[in-house]
Design an enzyme around this catalytic site. Structure first.
Site, PDB file in Angstrom:
ATOM      1  N   LYS A  57      -2.584  -2.065  -3.245  1.00 17.56           N
ATOM      2  CA  LYS A  57      -3.501  -1.051  -2.362  1.00 17.56           C
ATOM      3  C   LYS A  57      -3.119   0.912  -2.870  1.00 17.56           C
ATOM      4  O   LYS A  57      -2.195   0.778  -1.847  1.00 17.56           O
ATOM      5  CB  LYS A  57      -3.814  -1.134  -1.293  1.00 17.56           C
ATOM      6  CG  LYS A  57      -4.535  -0.375  -0.540  1.00 17.56           C
ATOM      7  CD  LYS A  57      -5.054  -1.043   1.038  1.00 17.56           C
ATOM      8  CE  LYS A  57      -5.948  -0.490   1.625  1.00 17.56           C
ATOM      9  NZ  LYS A  57      -6.710  -0.664   2.791  1.00 17.56           N
TER      10      LYS A  57
ATOM     11  N   GLU B  20       0.431  -1.265   0.102  1.00 16.39           N
ATOM     12  CA  GLU B  20      -0.032   0.182   0.068  1.00 16.39           C
ATOM     13  C   GLU B  20       0.779   1.648   0.385  1.00 16.39           C
ATOM     14  O   GLU B  20       0.920   1.597   1.047  1.00 16.39           O
ATOM     15  CB  GLU B  20      -0.901   0.150   1.215  1.00 16.39           C
ATOM     16  CG  GLU B  20      -1.689   1.318   1.188  1.00 16.39           C
ATOM     17  CD  GLU B  20      -2.790   1.308   2.092  1.00 16.39           C
ATOM     18  OE1 GLU B  20      -3.229  -0.054   3.581  1.00 16.39           O
ATOM     19  OE2 GLU B  20      -3.652   2.720   2.579  1.00 16.39           O
TER      20      GLU B  20
HETATM   21  P1  13P Z   1      -9.140   4.569   4.249  1.00 16.95           P
HETATM   22  O1  13P Z   1     -10.224   4.147   3.027  1.00 16.95           O
HETATM   23  O2  13P Z   1     -10.359   5.142   4.861  1.00 16.95           O
HETATM   24  O3  13P Z   1      -8.603   5.623   2.843  1.00 16.95           O
HETATM   25  O4  13P Z   1      -8.523   3.024   4.397  1.00 16.95           O
HETATM   26  C1  13P Z   1      -7.834   2.570   4.021  1.00 16.95           C
HETATM   27  C2  13P Z   1      -6.175   1.977   4.904  1.00 16.95           C
HETATM   28  O5  13P Z   1      -6.756   0.939   4.721  1.00 16.95           O
HETATM   29  C3  13P Z   1      -5.661   3.062   4.868  1.00 16.95           C
HETATM   30  O6  13P Z   1      -4.230   2.417   5.367  1.00 16.95           O
END
Ligand code: 13P
Length: 338
Positions: free
Chosen positions: A227, A185
Site C-alpha cells: 500500500k 504500508e
Molecule cells: P487515506 O486514503 O485517507 O490516506 O487513508 C488510507 C489509509 O489507510 C491510511 O493509513
C-alpha cells in the site's frame, strides 16, 4: 525414520499457505479495491468534527454500520480495513455477510523518534502476536501496518528508513505465520512544498529499503499487499502534479523496485482530493501492462463525500450509502483504466 515434528510443521505451513492464498484470491480482483475504514477513535473524531458530529460510540457504530450495510458495495470493494472497535462491536461480521473480506489495523499509531527532526515511528510490535490471535478469531483475514515518512531536504533520516523497513518486515512475517495477509504500508506524506523529484527520490529509497528487509526476513511476497503513496509534489507546492506525471513517475519507481511476485498494489489517497485520487489511478491503468493489479485502498477519498451526505442523521443513511457506492464504482473503473 519419519520425523513427525517436521511432517507436522510442514503441514502447518502448508495450511497457512492455503489460507494466505485464498485470502489473496478473494482480495486481488481486477476492477475492485479496498475500503480503508480503520480510523482510530481520535482520527474518526477529526472526520466527525468536520461534519459537526460528536465522537461517541453510538455515532461511530451508526456510521460504520452504514458503511457495512451498503448494498452492492462488494461489486467494487473486495476488502475493508477496520479498527479494532469494529471487530469488538460486531461490525466486521456485517461486512463479511455483505461479501467483503475484513482486515484489522494492528499498528498502534505513531510516536516521535528521539534525536530526529520530529520524525515518527510506528508502535505496536510488542503485542502483535496477541492481536493477530484475537482478531483472527473474530474473522480478520488480513492486517495493516502503516509507517510514515516526512519529505524535506533533511528527512527521512537514515534511522527512520532503516528501523521502519525492519519493523514492517517483522510485522509482515508475523502476520504470515498466523495465516494473515499483511498490508505493507510505507506512506510518504504529502505534507510540504517539495517538488515531485524529491518525492520520487525518497519514495525510491524507502521502497527499496522495505523490499530488502522483506527479503532478509523471508517474507513470502506472493502473500503480501503493498500500500504505497503515489509520487506527487507536496500539497503546498505551487502547482499540483498532473495525472500523467503522477502515473509516469509512480509506475517507473514501482517497476524498478517491486518484484512481480507481489500480487496486489493498493494506493492510499493520503490527502489528495477524491477526484485526483481517481484520476491518478486511472492514468496508471490506461494502456498499461503492469505485472501487478494496481488498485485503491482509500480512506478519505472514498469516505469524504459519504460522511458529508450522512452528517450524522438517520434520514440520510440511504443517500450516504448511494454516495459511497458511487465513489467505489468510480474507483473500480479507474483501476481498469476507465
Ligand atoms: P487515506 O486514503 O485517507 O490516506 O487513508 C488510507 C489509509 O489507510 C491510511 O493509513
Amino acid at each position: 525414520v519419519k520425523n513427525i515434528f517436521l511432517e507436522n510443521l510442514k503441514d502447518h505451513i502448508m495450511n497457512y499457505n492455503n489460507e494466505l492464498a485464498s485470502t489473496i484470491k478473494a482480495l486481488a480482483i481486477k476492477g475492485k479495491g479496498l475500503l480503508a475504514a480503520d480510523e482510530s477513535t481520535s482520527t474518526i473524531g477529526k472526520r466527525f468534527a468536520s461534519i459537526n458530529v460528536e465522537n461517541t460510540l453510538e455515532n461511530r457504530n451508526a456510521y460504520r454500520t452504514l458503511l457495512a450495510h451498503t448494498k452492492g458495495l462488494n461489486k467494487h470493494i473486495s476488502g475493508v480495513i477496520l479498527y479494532k472497535e469494529s471487530f469488538e462491536q460486531n461490525i466486521a461480521s456485517i461486512f463479511t455477510a455483505n461479501g467483503i473480506v475484513p482486515g484489522i489495523k494492528v499498528d498502534d499509531g505513531l510516536s516521535i523518534m528521539p534525536e530526529t527532526l520530529n520524525e515518527s515511528f510506528t508502535k505496536g510490535l510488542d503485542d502483535l502476536n496477541n492481536k493477530l490471535e484475537t482478531y483472527k478469531k473474530l474473522g480478520a483475514k488480513f492486517a495493516k501496518w502503516r509507517n510514515v515518512y516526512t519529505v524535506s531536504s533533511e528527512t527521512p533520516s537514515e534511522s527512520i528508513i532503516r528501523s521502519g523497513a525492519d519493523n514492517l518486515a517483522r510485522y509482515a512475517l508475523t502476520c504470515q505465520a498466523y495465516g494473515i495477509v499483511p498490508i505493507v504500508e510505507p506512506e510518504i506524506l504529502i505534507d510540504g512544498s517539495h517538488d515531485i523529484n524529491l518525492c520520487a527520490k525518497i519514495s525510491s529509497q524507502v521502497l527499496n529499503s522495505v523490499f530488502i528487509a522483506l527479503f532478509h526476513y523471508k517474507v513470502q511476497l506472493e502473500y503480501i499487499i503493498l500500500k504505497p503513496s503515489m509520487i506527487t509534489a507536496g500539497i503546498d507546492y505551487n502547482t499540483p502534479s498532473s495525472a500523467k506525471e503522477v502515473a509516469a513517475r509512480t509506475l517507473k519507481i514501482l517497476r524498478d523496485v517491486v518484484p512481480v511476485g507481489v500480487p496486489l498494489i493498493t494506493f492510499l489517497s493520503g490527502g489528495q482530493t477524491p477526484l485526483q485520487s481517481s484520476d491518478n489511478l486511472r492514468a496508471m491503468n490506461v494502456n498499461a501492462s503492469n505485472p501487478w493489479i494496481l488498485s485503491f485502498s482509500y480512506g478519505r477519498a472514498l469516505q469524504e463525500d459519504c460522511l458529508k451526505a450522512w452528517s450524522g442523521k438517520k434520514e440520510n443513511v440511504l443517500k450516504a450509502q448511494d454516495v459511497l457506492l458511487e465513489c467505489a464504482r468510480i474507483n473500480g473503473l479507474a483501476s481498469l483504466g476507465q
